[in-house]
Design a protein around this motif. Structure first.
Motif, PDB file in Angstrom:
ATOM      1  N   ILE A 226       0.839  -1.205   0.000  1.00 44.34           N
ATOM      2  CA  ILE A 226       0.000   0.000   0.000  1.00 44.34           C
ATOM      3  C   ILE A 226       0.870   1.250   0.000  1.00 44.34           C
ATOM      4  CG2 ILE A 226      -1.641   1.332   1.379  1.00 44.34           C
ATOM      5  CD1 ILE A 226      -2.873  -1.334   2.257  1.00 44.34           C
ATOM      6  N   GLU A 227       1.900   1.276   0.860  1.00 44.54           N
ATOM      7  CA  GLU A 227       2.796   2.437   0.891  1.00 44.54           C
ATOM      8  C   GLU A 227       3.509   2.621  -0.450  1.00 44.54           C
ATOM      9  OE1 GLU A 227       5.364   1.612   4.153  1.00 44.54           O
ATOM     10  OE2 GLU A 227       3.898   2.192   5.703  1.00 44.54           O
ATOM     11  N   LYS A 228       3.907   1.514  -1.078  1.00 40.27           N
ATOM     12  CA  LYS A 228       4.564   1.604  -2.387  1.00 40.27           C
ATOM     13  C   LYS A 228       3.613   2.170  -3.431  1.00 40.27           C
ATOM     14  CE  LYS A 228       6.921  -1.252  -5.845  1.00 40.27           C
ATOM     15  NZ  LYS A 228       7.351  -2.635  -6.185  1.00 40.27           N
ATOM     16  N   SER A 229       2.358   1.699  -3.407  1.00 43.18           N
ATOM     17  CA  SER A 229       1.369   2.209  -4.356  1.00 43.18           C
ATOM     18  C   SER A 229       1.084   3.679  -4.140  1.00 43.18           C
ATOM     19  CB  SER A 229       0.072   1.394  -4.237  1.00 43.18           C
ATOM     20  OG  SER A 229       0.307   0.035  -4.513  1.00 43.18           O
ATOM     21  N   GLU A 230       0.999   4.109  -2.882  1.00 40.86           N
ATOM     22  CA  GLU A 230       0.758   5.526  -2.590  1.00 40.86           C
ATOM     23  C   GLU A 230       1.907   6.383  -3.107  1.00 40.86           C
ATOM     24  OE1 GLU A 230       0.177   5.636   1.591  1.00 40.86           O
ATOM     25  OE2 GLU A 230      -1.945   5.035   1.499  1.00 40.86           O
ATOM     26  N   GLU A 231       3.147   5.925  -2.954  1.00 45.76           N
ATOM     27  CA  GLU A 231       4.298   6.680  -3.445  1.00 45.76           C
ATOM     28  C   GLU A 231       4.281   6.762  -4.974  1.00 45.76           C
ATOM     29  OE1 GLU A 231       7.799   8.901  -3.431  1.00 45.76           O
ATOM     30  OE2 GLU A 231       6.326   8.433  -1.860  1.00 45.76           O
ATOM     31  N   GLN A 232       3.912   5.649  -5.625  1.00 47.11           N
ATOM     32  CA  GLN A 232       3.816   5.664  -7.082  1.00 47.11           C
ATOM     33  C   GLN A 232       2.737   6.645  -7.552  1.00 47.11           C
ATOM     34  OE1 GLN A 232       3.126   1.562  -8.031  1.00 47.11           O
ATOM     35  NE2 GLN A 232       5.285   0.981  -7.907  1.00 47.11           N
ATOM     36  N   ILE A 233       1.612   6.671  -6.855  1.00 49.90           N
ATOM     37  CA  ILE A 233       0.540   7.608  -7.214  1.00 49.90           C
ATOM     38  C   ILE A 233       1.019   9.046  -7.050  1.00 49.90           C
ATOM     39  CG2 ILE A 233      -1.739   8.434  -6.519  1.00 49.90           C
ATOM     40  CD1 ILE A 233      -2.433   5.528  -5.836  1.00 49.90           C
ATOM     41  N   ARG A 234       1.754   9.313  -5.948  1.00 46.20           N
ATOM     42  CA  ARG A 234       2.260  10.669  -5.723  1.00 46.20           C
ATOM     43  C   ARG A 234       3.229  11.099  -6.823  1.00 46.20           C
ATOM     44  NH1 ARG A 234       6.475  13.271  -3.876  1.00 46.20           N
ATOM     45  NH2 ARG A 234       7.674  11.349  -3.608  1.00 46.20           N
ATOM     46  N   LEU A 235       4.086  10.177  -7.273  1.00 44.37           N
ATOM     47  CA  LEU A 235       5.042  10.508  -8.324  1.00 44.37           C
ATOM     48  C   LEU A 235       4.364  10.718  -9.680  1.00 44.37           C
ATOM     49  CD1 LEU A 235       7.937   8.024  -7.434  1.00 44.37           C
ATOM     50  CD2 LEU A 235       7.854  10.482  -6.983  1.00 44.37           C
ATOM     51  N   LEU A 236       3.206  10.109  -9.865  1.00 46.04           N
ATOM     52  CA  LEU A 236       2.513  10.230 -11.141  1.00 46.04           C
ATOM     53  C   LEU A 236       1.570  11.428 -11.205  1.00 46.04           C
ATOM     54  CD1 LEU A 236       1.626   6.485 -11.866  1.00 46.04           C
ATOM     55  CD2 LEU A 236       3.318   7.887 -13.044  1.00 46.04           C
ATOM     56  N   GLN A 237       1.426  12.168 -10.111  1.00 41.80           N
ATOM     57  CA  GLN A 237       0.510  13.301 -10.108  1.00 41.80           C
ATOM     58  C   GLN A 237       0.887  14.359 -11.144  1.00 41.80           C
ATOM     59  OE1 GLN A 237      -2.387  13.799  -8.606  1.00 41.80           O
ATOM     60  NE2 GLN A 237      -2.258  11.719  -7.819  1.00 41.80           N
ATOM     61  N   PRO A 238       2.200  14.792 -11.269  1.00 37.61           N
ATOM     62  CA  PRO A 238       2.542  15.780 -12.322  1.00 37.61           C
ATOM     63  C   PRO A 238       2.197  15.287 -13.723  1.00 37.61           C
ATOM     64  CG  PRO A 238       4.338  15.570 -10.733  1.00 37.61           C
ATOM     65  CD  PRO A 238       3.380  14.472 -10.419  1.00 37.61           C
ATOM     66  N   LEU A 239       2.474  14.006 -13.979  1.00 36.84           N
ATOM     67  CA  LEU A 239       2.141  13.458 -15.288  1.00 36.84           C
ATOM     68  C   LEU A 239       0.633  13.510 -15.527  1.00 36.84           C
ATOM     69  CD1 LEU A 239       3.047  12.030 -17.863  1.00 36.84           C
ATOM     70  CD2 LEU A 239       2.842   9.850 -16.650  1.00 36.84           C
ATOM     71  N   LYS A 240      -0.122  13.292 -14.490  1.00 39.17           N
ATOM     72  CA  LYS A 240      -1.587  13.349 -14.612  1.00 39.17           C
ATOM     73  C   LYS A 240      -2.041  14.762 -14.980  1.00 39.17           C
ATOM     74  CE  LYS A 240      -5.840  12.663 -11.976  1.00 39.17           C
ATOM     75  NZ  LYS A 240      -6.418  12.306 -10.646  1.00 39.17           N
ATOM     76  N   LYS A 241      -1.410  15.777 -14.342  1.00 34.13           N
ATOM     77  CA  LYS A 241      -1.785  17.161 -14.653  1.00 34.13           C
ATOM     78  C   LYS A 241      -1.496  17.474 -16.121  1.00 34.13           C
ATOM     79  CE  LYS A 241      -1.040  18.905  -9.946  1.00 34.13           C
ATOM     80  NZ  LYS A 241      -0.254  19.838  -9.111  1.00 34.13           N
ATOM     81  N   HIS A 242      -0.299  17.075 -16.610  1.00 31.80           N
ATOM     82  CA  HIS A 242       0.036  17.315 -18.012  1.00 31.80           C
ATOM     83  C   HIS A 242      -0.932  16.582 -18.944  1.00 31.80           C
ATOM     84  CE1 HIS A 242       3.648  19.619 -17.342  1.00 31.80           C
ATOM     85  NE2 HIS A 242       4.132  18.690 -16.524  1.00 31.80           N
ATOM     86  N   TYR A 243      -1.282  15.390 -18.558  1.00 33.04           N
ATOM     87  CA  TYR A 243      -2.215  14.625 -19.388  1.00 33.04           C
ATOM     88  C   TYR A 243      -3.583  15.295 -19.440  1.00 33.04           C
ATOM     89  CZ  TYR A 243      -5.515  11.028 -20.749  1.00 33.04           C
ATOM     90  OH  TYR A 243      -6.532  10.336 -21.355  1.00 33.04           O
ATOM     91  N   LEU A 244      -4.068  15.782 -18.275  1.00 39.05           N
ATOM     92  CA  LEU A 244      -5.365  16.460 -18.257  1.00 39.05           C
ATOM     93  C   LEU A 244      -5.332  17.717 -19.119  1.00 39.05           C
ATOM     94  CD1 LEU A 244      -6.336  16.076 -14.479  1.00 39.05           C
ATOM     95  CD2 LEU A 244      -7.241  14.813 -16.427  1.00 39.05           C
ATOM     96  N   THR A 245      -4.200  18.465 -19.033  1.00 36.16           N
ATOM     97  CA  THR A 245      -4.071  19.656 -19.874  1.00 36.16           C
ATOM     98  C   THR A 245      -4.077  19.277 -21.356  1.00 36.16           C
ATOM     99  OG1 THR A 245      -2.762  20.716 -18.126  1.00 36.16           O
ATOM    100  CG2 THR A 245      -2.655  21.669 -20.333  1.00 36.16           C
ATOM    101  N   PHE A 246      -3.316  18.235 -21.688  1.00 32.76           N
ATOM    102  CA  PHE A 246      -3.283  17.768 -23.073  1.00 32.76           C
ATOM    103  C   PHE A 246      -4.666  17.325 -23.553  1.00 32.76           C
ATOM    104  CE2 PHE A 246      -3.066  13.933 -25.727  1.00 32.76           C
ATOM    105  CZ  PHE A 246      -2.587  14.503 -26.899  1.00 32.76           C
ATOM    106  N   ARG A 247      -5.368  16.608 -22.706  1.00 33.17           N
ATOM    107  CA  ARG A 247      -6.701  16.151 -23.100  1.00 33.17           C
ATOM    108  C   ARG A 247      -7.660  17.332 -23.273  1.00 33.17           C
ATOM    109  NH1 ARG A 247      -9.725  11.790 -19.383  1.00 33.17           N
ATOM    110  NH2 ARG A 247      -9.855  13.590 -18.018  1.00 33.17           N
ATOM    111  N   GLU A 248      -7.534  18.359 -22.397  1.00 29.35           N
ATOM    112  CA  GLU A 248      -8.385  19.533 -22.532  1.00 29.35           C
ATOM    113  C   GLU A 248      -8.117  20.257 -23.840  1.00 29.35           C
ATOM    114  OE1 GLU A 248      -9.374  23.692 -20.096  1.00 29.35           O
ATOM    115  OE2 GLU A 248      -7.866  22.275 -19.354  1.00 29.35           O
TER     116      GLU A 248
END
Length: 476
Positions: A226-248
């Motif tokens: 669970i801790e490993k998954s939470e850290e992976q999610i935290r590291l992927l947050q910037p990529l998610k923002k860029h993806y949302l901007t790209f999709r918009e």
């Protein structure tokens, strides 16, 4: 029992037989039951179920003392039987009757165990008794009518014991062993050992500990995952923002393309609709002109016939030349009238096409009003056409800007995905071009920011360090 009871009597009066009968009802399995416990260890085992059923009461020895013989009250096994019955009740008027029946079939002893949920009596419910089973069918007919069964039958002692434990509200089968031990106890011995052996359920503590240890290990692994998954999610947050901007931005570009396609389709549809309407009008006008042409031909033929007749008459008349001149003037005026009618019809069609209120001028003043209104309509249509052209140009310009912005964002996103730092893409492109000209690899000309690294346990300070050192992080 609410009060203790004392069972007394002379030797041979049946005290042990009564206790063993009660023990047989409560502890039906032989492996948990011992007869004649109160008589001492030297006499244990001299009494059995078979000896009780046959009514063994004494033992005789031969004259030389080398052999012995048991004396029975019922030596004929064909008629010997035994019925043990005990009735229990509580303050809530709940009744339980335990009974066991034994008899012989040849030399083999047969046993039947049963539990009744109402009071039963040997004299009322078991007499007359026979070994063919009529007594059992009689009890079934009397107490097991319909869906409610008041008497439960068991052929095995283990099933009877398990059901008795449930009906009497005992905790477990260990209670039967404890009852067997306490029935004939004389010397208690070590109390702790007695409680541990007879009153406590056996438990495998080592196995339970190993299971708990296994579960703990599983929980620890789950926590780490669970801790490993939470850290992976935290590291992927910037990529998610860029993806949302790209999709918009992609959505906006798609919307712009859709609007342009819609405008083209609407323009084509409007043009086709107007052309189709104009073609229909022209076809109708052509049919009308053909009818008029046919009528004119017929009339022309008639006039020619009259003309020939009139010419013949005019040639014979001295005033024929004057009439011929008048006829020519009439034809010229008639031709001018036709041209004026055609011009009037075209003028009316144009008025209808422009949706003017007046389409047939009655005089010169009305004609001038219609002309002024037509001029205003022409200016308005020219303005609308110019606005439509400007809107189409603006839409194409927005599409072009959106496409360029999309390509720019995609390029920036690809660079960020392939880069391990936050150095802007234009600086990375500049270094790549510079290295290409100098024939160097990118890692041979690093930025200062690529040489700075924060320890793994201090990653939270990395953004602050980049802001502090920002002026020289982009130096080579």
């Amino acid at each position: 029992m609410e009060r203790p009871s004392l069972l007394t009597g002379a030797n041979g009066s049946g005290k042990t037989t009564f206790v063993d009968a009660l023990l047989t009802l409560i502890v039906p399995e032989k492996r948990y039951r011992f007869y004649n416990q109160s008589s001492g260890s030297e006499k244990k085992g001299d009494r059995t179920e078979e000896s009780y059923v046959l009514g063994g009461y004494s033992t005789t020895h031969s004259d030389n003392g080398q052999s012995s013989r048991t004396l029975y009250l019922r030596e004929n096994k064909e008629v010997a039987y035994s019925i043990l019955l005990a009735h229990f009740s509580n303050e809530a008027d709940q009744f339980v009757t335990l009974f066991q029946v034994r008899w012989f079939s040849g030399s083999e002893m047969r046993r039947v165990f049963a539990i009744a949920h109402k009071p039963l009596h040997i004299e009322d419910d078991f007499r007359p008794f026979d070994t063919s089973g009529t007594w059992r069918r009689r009890i079934d007919q009397q107490y097991n009518k319909g869906s409610r069964k008041q008497v439960e039958w068991f052929d095995a002692a283990s099933r009877y014991a398990q059901r008795m434990v449930e009906v009497l509200g005992m905790q477990s089968m260990q209670a039967l062993s404890l009852f067997n031990q306490t029935m004939g106890i004389k010397v208690l011995g070590e109390l702790n050992e007695f409680i541990r052996t007879n009153m406590l359920e056996p438990r495998n503590m080592e196995q339970e500990f190993q299971e708990l240890k296994k579960h703990l290990s599983t929980l620890i692994d789950a926590q780490r995952n669970i801790e490993k998954s939470e850290e992976q999610i935290r590291l992927l947050q910037p990529l998610k923002k860029h993806y949302l901007t790209f999709r918009e931005q992609s959505g906006l570009a798609q919307q712009a393309r859709t609007e342009i396609d819609t405008s083209k389709i609407w323009l084509k549809y409007t043009k086709y609709h107007l052309l189709d309407s104009y073609v229909r009008q022209q076809e109708e006008e052509l049919r009308s002109l053909r009818r008029k042409d046919e009528e004119a031909r017929m009339e022309l033929q008639n006039l020619r016939e009259e003309e020939r007749t009139t010419l013949n008459q005019l040639e014979q008349n001295k005033a024929g030349q004057r009439l011929q001149q008048l006829e020519k003037d009439r034809e010229l005026l008639h031709q001018q009238v036709k041209e004026a009618e055609k011009a009037s019809e075209r003028f009316s069609e144009w008025c209808d096409l422009l949706r003017l209120d007046e389409n047939k001028p009655a005089d010169e003043a009305s004609y001038m009003r219609i002309k002024r209104e037509a001029d205003r309509t022409e200016k308005r249509l020219a303005t609308e056409i110019r606005n439509n052209e400007e809107d189409a140009y603006s839409a194409q310009d927005q599409l072009k800007k959106a496409t360029e912005e999309k390509q720019k964002i995609e390029t920036e996103l690809n660079i960020l995905l392939n880069s391990k730092n936050n150095i802007p893409s234009h600086l990375i492109n500049l270094r790549r071009d510079l290295c290409a000209e100098l024939k160097l690899e990118d890692h041979e000309l690093p930025f200062a920011g690529e040489l700075v690294q924060v320890r793994g346990d201090q990653l939270d300070w990395q953004p602050a360090m980049e802001k502090l050192l920002n002026p020289w992080l982009f130096d080579y």
